[in-house]
Design a protein around this motif. Sequence first.
Motif, PDB file in Angstrom:
ATOM      1  N   LEU A 189      15.830  47.835  45.268  1.00  0.00           N
ATOM      2  CA  LEU A 189      14.636  47.236  44.684  1.00  0.00           C
ATOM      3  C   LEU A 189      14.282  47.846  43.324  1.00  0.00           C
ATOM      4  O   LEU A 189      13.503  47.260  42.580  1.00  0.00           O
ATOM      5  N   ARG A 190      14.836  48.994  43.004  1.00  0.00           N
ATOM      6  CA  ARG A 190      14.577  49.614  41.699  1.00  0.00           C
ATOM      7  C   ARG A 190      15.370  48.934  40.589  1.00  0.00           C
ATOM      8  O   ARG A 190      15.051  49.097  39.417  1.00  0.00           O
ATOM      9  N   ARG A 191      16.396  48.170  40.959  1.00  0.00           N
ATOM     10  CA  ARG A 191      17.202  47.488  39.943  1.00  0.00           C
ATOM     11  C   ARG A 191      16.404  46.390  39.267  1.00  0.00           C
ATOM     12  O   ARG A 191      15.437  45.877  39.799  1.00  0.00           O
ATOM     13  N   ARG A 192      16.835  45.993  38.116  1.00  0.00           N
ATOM     14  CA  ARG A 192      16.145  44.954  37.348  1.00  0.00           C
ATOM     15  C   ARG A 192      16.254  43.619  38.076  1.00  0.00           C
ATOM     16  O   ARG A 192      17.298  43.275  38.618  1.00  0.00           O
ATOM     17  N   THR A 193      15.200  42.853  38.038  1.00  0.00           N
ATOM     18  CA  THR A 193      15.139  41.595  38.771  1.00  0.00           C
ATOM     19  C   THR A 193      16.096  40.549  38.220  1.00  0.00           C
ATOM     20  O   THR A 193      16.769  39.861  38.974  1.00  0.00           O
ATOM     21  N   HIS A 194      16.180  40.416  36.918  1.00  0.00           N
ATOM     22  CA  HIS A 194      16.983  39.331  36.346  1.00  0.00           C
ATOM     23  C   HIS A 194      18.478  39.571  36.472  1.00  0.00           C
ATOM     24  O   HIS A 194      19.268  38.675  36.197  1.00  0.00           O
ATOM     25  N   SER A 195      18.895  40.751  36.892  1.00  0.00           N
ATOM     26  CA  SER A 195      20.329  41.007  37.020  1.00  0.00           C
ATOM     27  C   SER A 195      20.841  40.790  38.441  1.00  0.00           C
ATOM     28  O   SER A 195      21.984  41.080  38.733  1.00  0.00           O
ATOM     29  N   ARG A 196      19.988  40.263  39.320  1.00  0.00           N
ATOM     30  CA  ARG A 196      20.402  40.043  40.701  1.00  0.00           C
ATOM     31  C   ARG A 196      20.940  38.626  40.892  1.00  0.00           C
ATOM     32  O   ARG A 196      20.406  37.670  40.371  1.00  0.00           O
ATOM     33  N   SER A 197      21.980  38.523  41.707  1.00  0.00           N
ATOM     34  CA  SER A 197      22.500  37.208  42.056  1.00  0.00           C
ATOM     35  C   SER A 197      21.818  36.744  43.354  1.00  0.00           C
ATOM     36  O   SER A 197      21.098  37.502  44.004  1.00  0.00           O
ATOM     37  N   ARG A 198      22.052  35.508  43.717  1.00  0.00           N
ATOM     38  CA  ARG A 198      21.466  35.003  44.968  1.00  0.00           C
ATOM     39  C   ARG A 198      22.019  35.759  46.170  1.00  0.00           C
ATOM     40  O   ARG A 198      21.294  36.041  47.114  1.00  0.00           O
ATOM     41  N   PHE A 199      23.299  36.051  46.136  1.00  0.00           N
ATOM     42  CA  PHE A 199      23.896  36.814  47.237  1.00  0.00           C
ATOM     43  C   PHE A 199      23.247  38.188  47.347  1.00  0.00           C
ATOM     44  O   PHE A 199      22.970  38.667  48.443  1.00  0.00           O
ATOM     45  N   ASP A 200      22.990  38.813  46.210  1.00  0.00           N
ATOM     46  CA  ASP A 200      22.360  40.132  46.192  1.00  0.00           C
ATOM     47  C   ASP A 200      20.956  40.072  46.787  1.00  0.00           C
ATOM     48  O   ASP A 200      20.547  40.942  47.550  1.00  0.00           O
ATOM     49  N   GLU A 201      20.205  39.016  46.449  1.00  0.00           N
ATOM     50  CA  GLU A 201      18.870  38.861  47.011  1.00  0.00           C
ATOM     51  C   GLU A 201      18.922  38.624  48.521  1.00  0.00           C
ATOM     52  O   GLU A 201      18.122  39.176  49.273  1.00  0.00           O
ATOM     53  N   LYS A 202      19.872  37.804  48.966  1.00  0.00           N
ATOM     54  CA  LYS A 202      20.021  37.544  50.405  1.00  0.00           C
ATOM     55  C   LYS A 202      20.402  38.821  51.149  1.00  0.00           C
ATOM     56  O   LYS A 202      19.916  39.080  52.248  1.00  0.00           O
ATOM     57  N   MET A 203      21.263  39.620  50.550  1.00  0.00           N
ATOM     58  CA  MET A 203      21.668  40.876  51.174  1.00  0.00           C
ATOM     59  C   MET A 203      20.486  41.822  51.295  1.00  0.00           C
ATOM     60  O   MET A 203      20.323  42.506  52.317  1.00  0.00           O
ATOM     61  N   THR A 204      19.619  41.870  50.289  1.00  0.00           N
ATOM     62  CA  THR A 204      18.426  42.705  50.341  1.00  0.00           C
ATOM     63  C   THR A 204      17.504  42.251  51.470  1.00  0.00           C
ATOM     64  O   THR A 204      16.954  43.080  52.195  1.00  0.00           O
ATOM     65  N   VAL A 205      17.363  40.948  51.646  1.00  0.00           N
ATOM     66  CA  VAL A 205      16.528  40.420  52.736  1.00  0.00           C
ATOM     67  C   VAL A 205      17.109  40.809  54.093  1.00  0.00           C
ATOM     68  O   VAL A 205      16.371  41.241  54.990  1.00  0.00           O
ATOM     69  N   VAL A 206      18.405  40.689  54.243  1.00  0.00           N
ATOM     70  CA  VAL A 206      19.049  41.056  55.513  1.00  0.00           C
ATOM     71  C   VAL A 206      18.864  42.549  55.801  1.00  0.00           C
ATOM     72  O   VAL A 206      18.557  42.943  56.929  1.00  0.00           O
ATOM     73  N   ILE A 207      19.014  43.374  54.787  1.00  0.00           N
ATOM     74  CA  ILE A 207      18.834  44.817  54.968  1.00  0.00           C
ATOM     75  C   ILE A 207      17.395  45.128  55.345  1.00  0.00           C
ATOM     76  O   ILE A 207      17.138  45.949  56.238  1.00  0.00           O
ATOM     77  N   CYS A 208      16.436  44.468  54.705  1.00  0.00           N
ATOM     78  CA  CYS A 208      15.020  44.701  55.030  1.00  0.00           C
ATOM     79  C   CYS A 208      14.691  44.253  56.447  1.00  0.00           C
ATOM     80  O   CYS A 208      13.945  44.938  57.165  1.00  0.00           O
ATOM     81  N   LEU A 209      15.224  43.121  56.868  1.00  0.00           N
ATOM     82  CA  LEU A 209      15.002  42.661  58.241  1.00  0.00           C
ATOM     83  C   LEU A 209      15.614  43.615  59.258  1.00  0.00           C
ATOM     84  O   LEU A 209      15.001  43.922  60.298  1.00  0.00           O
ATOM     85  N   THR A 210      16.802  44.102  58.976  1.00  0.00           N
ATOM     86  CA  THR A 210      17.441  45.067  59.863  1.00  0.00           C
ATOM     87  C   THR A 210      16.626  46.351  59.938  1.00  0.00           C
ATOM     88  O   THR A 210      16.427  46.914  61.013  1.00  0.00           O
ATOM     89  N   PHE A 211      16.109  46.788  58.803  1.00  0.00           N
ATOM     90  CA  PHE A 211      15.257  47.972  58.769  1.00  0.00           C
ATOM     91  C   PHE A 211      14.010  47.760  59.633  1.00  0.00           C
ATOM     92  O   PHE A 211      13.604  48.635  60.396  1.00  0.00           O
ATOM     93  N   GLY A 212      13.407  46.590  59.527  1.00  0.00           N
ATOM     94  CA  GLY A 212      12.230  46.282  60.333  1.00  0.00           C
ATOM     95  C   GLY A 212      12.520  46.297  61.811  1.00  0.00           C
ATOM     96  O   GLY A 212      11.723  46.803  62.613  1.00  0.00           O
ATOM     97  N   VAL A 213      13.657  45.765  62.201  1.00  0.00           N
ATOM     98  CA  VAL A 213      14.043  45.758  63.619  1.00  0.00           C
ATOM     99  C   VAL A 213      14.287  47.185  64.114  1.00  0.00           C
ATOM    100  O   VAL A 213      13.943  47.527  65.254  1.00  0.00           O
ATOM    101  N   LEU A 214      14.837  48.035  63.257  1.00  0.00           N
ATOM    102  CA  LEU A 214      15.128  49.413  63.670  1.00  0.00           C
ATOM    103  C   LEU A 214      13.874  50.260  63.825  1.00  0.00           C
ATOM    104  O   LEU A 214      13.801  51.112  64.702  1.00  0.00           O
ATOM    105  N   ILE A 215      12.861  50.039  62.968  1.00  0.00           N
ATOM    106  CA  ILE A 215      11.677  50.890  63.063  1.00  0.00           C
ATOM    107  C   ILE A 215      10.605  50.313  63.979  1.00  0.00           C
ATOM    108  O   ILE A 215       9.652  51.005  64.316  1.00  0.00           O
ATOM    109  N   ALA A 216      10.739  49.054  64.396  1.00  0.00           N
ATOM    110  CA  ALA A 216       9.705  48.413  65.209  1.00  0.00           C
ATOM    111  C   ALA A 216       9.414  49.154  66.515  1.00  0.00           C
ATOM    112  O   ALA A 216       8.252  49.354  66.856  1.00  0.00           O
TER     113      ALA A 216
END
Length: 70
Positions: A19-46
Amino acid sequence: MIVTINVAVLLAIIIVLRLRRRTHSRSRFDEKMTVVICLTFGVLIAPTAFGKSILDVVTQLAEGLSKAGE
């Protein structure tokens, strides 16, 4: 010496770095991967005590906002 790595902590570090990376340099795949990682993180700490305390705080905020809107 045995070194153990908590997967939730590792994912939290990865999320912060991504998330510290610049926004305009992200691809759609990169954004989807970030969402998947965040969801996995949420499931792990729940189920942990930390996750339950976050749930309590969010619940109190939601209740406060719904009462303020009345």
